[in-house]
Design an enzyme around this catalytic site. Structure first.
Site, PDB file in Angstrom:
ATOM      1  CB  SER A   1      -6.150  -6.899  -6.637  1.00  0.00           C
ATOM      2  OG  SER A   1      -5.347  -7.912  -6.525  1.00  0.00           O
ATOM      3  CB  THR A   2      -9.221  -4.415  -2.537  1.00  0.00           C
ATOM      4  OG1 THR A   2      -9.892  -5.192  -3.566  1.00  0.00           O
ATOM      5  CG2 THR A   2      -9.992  -3.011  -2.283  1.00  0.00           C
TER       6      THR A   2
END
Length: 518
Positions: free
Chosen positions: A338-339
């Site tokens: 989740s970047t």
């Protein structure tokens, strides 16, 4: 997309990019644009990043300064006994691979993103902070329409989004997870950011917000203390610099690991004549598989265990160390994260490459703020020695690798990626596509990718079936053929400027990437 411009930005959401472009229209520079885009991403991409996450910004200024701003998460100063902490697993299924992460208050590390935006703006920005924060405040107050990619992310992280009442109130306000076309509203974050824009970051790190966060941690199973927050600082580092075929690559230095691993892989590639190899051929794919495999082998052979040594980059990238693996390569040759990433350039010679993340999110929302805190202590790739084995009060090593390529001292390419342990291989392939195969930016970003890890060679669709069938991989290698391109393979949002000052960009479609030009 290509034209003479004042500035260009590539990002993971239309509103993220537009917030940056608005700063160009108001007379701001690349750093105003980057900070505005970061703040906007906390709203438009709140499932990927957060003000209570962490990240890095690589800056090249018009007066030739190169600075890596490290505002990644920090381990707490105290460890609570395992039996007291709120820490539990969730599984995310990408369709082709499954990854396990851990969430809860015990997974939360000291946040850095918020202090990072204030620090970078104060050092390099031009416009008032209230102006820079205004697009994010507007988005949070009026809402963002959920697009297909964000809906996919929400579904993928459904277990996290529904794990706490406060998270459900944001992501499932009517009892049902938000979907395409629904409106995501973060009114608490709008009010919080308005206050922070007026009064500074102190409220978050030492004021009422800090006390709310610490109270919940102490009562409900988290590690964080008030001292963790009040002592947190942004660190300015000298970027890691390597030469690749006449270009200068700047990226994230230790204690983060991704930059060194990209540099190591490029050092291996630099001794191979790629002009005789066709892109996407079995020879090219075998070469990439071996380079990735040898980089992983080198990582295990004296890198991870020494990441905090002051000379680790010099030792790991030393000619003797690289030569050992070059010789092995020549013998061979003769998941979610989740970047999100933002790349920015302006026509004054400034450039910013910024990668931020909240992990997958802990599901804990700081009361009254709309901010989900990170789960960096629950990510497998950030805890290579095992969970709960982290050393206290230490900047966490990350695979994030915001990068730039300079030509004759001027920024030519700005890029970076999300994607957990696929970050380094995604960036490696786009750099090679741009420099070795001279692809236009959009094609370099959109071209199919591969990733080798743990004796699995993952291939996106788009490579020739004949070339794939001719691959000669080690007998213990499992070939994984993906049916469609996926965010598993990163999201390399990229901008490029030519010698005439013309900018073009490539937003990675794997992560809903867009390009905007002012």
């Amino acid at each position: 997309m290509s034209q003479k411009t004042h500035g260009a930005i590539a990002a993971g959401h239309q509103n993220t990019a537009l917030a940056g472009i608005e700063m160009f229209h108001l007379g701001g520079n690349a750093f105003d644009a980057a900070v505005a885009a970061m703040l906007a991403s906390f709203v438009a991409e709140s499932i990927l990043t957060s003000a209570a996450g962490g990240g890095f910004l690589l800056a090249h200024t018009q007066n030739q300064q190169n600075i890596l701003f490290d505002f990644f998460t920090q381990t707490p100063r105290q460890k609570r006994p395992h039996q007291e902490i709120d820490f539990y697993p969730v599984e995310l299924n990408f369709g082709g691979a499954v990854q396990t992460f851990n969430i809860g208050l015990g997974s939360m590390a000291v946040p850095g993103n918020l202090l990072g935006v204030f620090h970078v703006h104060q050092r390099l920005g031009r416009l008032p902070f209230q102006v820079v924060a205004s697009p994010a405040i507007h988005y949070a107050k009026t809402g963002i329409r959920v697009n297909e990619f964000q809906a996919y992310c929400l579904q993928l992280l459904k277990a996290i989004c529904l794990a706490s009442p406060a998270a459900r109130e944001i992501y499932a306000p009517d009892g049902k997870l938000l979907n395409v076309g629904d409106t995501l509203i973060l009114k608490d974050f709008a009010a919080t950011l308005t206050e922070l824009a007026e009064n500074g970051s102190g409220e978050f790190y030492s004021g009422e917000i800090a006390h709310r966060l610490v109270k919940d941690c102490q009562e409900k199973g988290g590690h964080l203390t008030l001292e963790d927050l009040t002592t947190y600082r942004v660190i300015e580092r000298q970027p890691l610099t390597i030469n690749y075929r006449g270009h200068t690559l700047l990226t994230n230095p230790p204690p983060s690991s991704g930059g060194c691993l990209i540099a190591f892989a490029l050092n291996l590639l630099s001794n191979i004549d790629l002009t005789r190899i066709d892109y996407g051929s079995s020879e090219h794919l075998q070469l990439l598989a071996q380079v990735m495999g040898l980089t992983n082998k080198a990582r295990l052979d004296g890198y991870d265990n020494y990441i905090y040594q002051s000379d680790i980059a010099e030792t790991f990238l030393s000619s003797a160390h690289v030569t050992t693996y070059e010789q092995e390569l020549k013998r061979i040759v003769n998941k979610w994260g989740s970047t999100t990433h933002i790349s920015v350039m302006d026509n004054e010679g400034n450039a910013a490459s910024v990668t931020t993340s909240t992990g997958e999110g802990s599901s804990y929302i700081i009361p009254g703020t709309g901010m989900m805190v990170n789960n960096m202590l629950g990510e497998d790739d950030l805890n290579p020695q095992g969970f709960h084995q982290w050393a206290e009060n230490r900047r966490i090593s990350s695979m994030m690798s915001p990068a730039m390529v300079l030509k004759d001292g001027q920024p030519e390419i700005v890029l970076g990626s999300g994607g957990s342990n696929r970050i380094r291989t995604a960036i490696l392939q786009v750099i090679s596509n741009l420099i070795d195969f001279q692809m236009p930016v959009a094609l370099a970003v959109q071209s199919p990718r591969c990733h080798w890890e743990n004796n699995q060679f993952n291939l996106e669709p788009g490579f020739s079936e004949e070339e794939v069938s001719n691959l000669m991989l080690p007998t213990d290698t499992q070939l994984v053929l993906w049916k469609q391109k996926n965010m598993f393979f990163g999201g390399v949002h990229t901008v490029k400027k030519d010698y005439l000052g013309v900018m073009e960009g490539g937003g990675d479609p794997r992560r809903s990437g867009v390009v905007a030009i002012a």
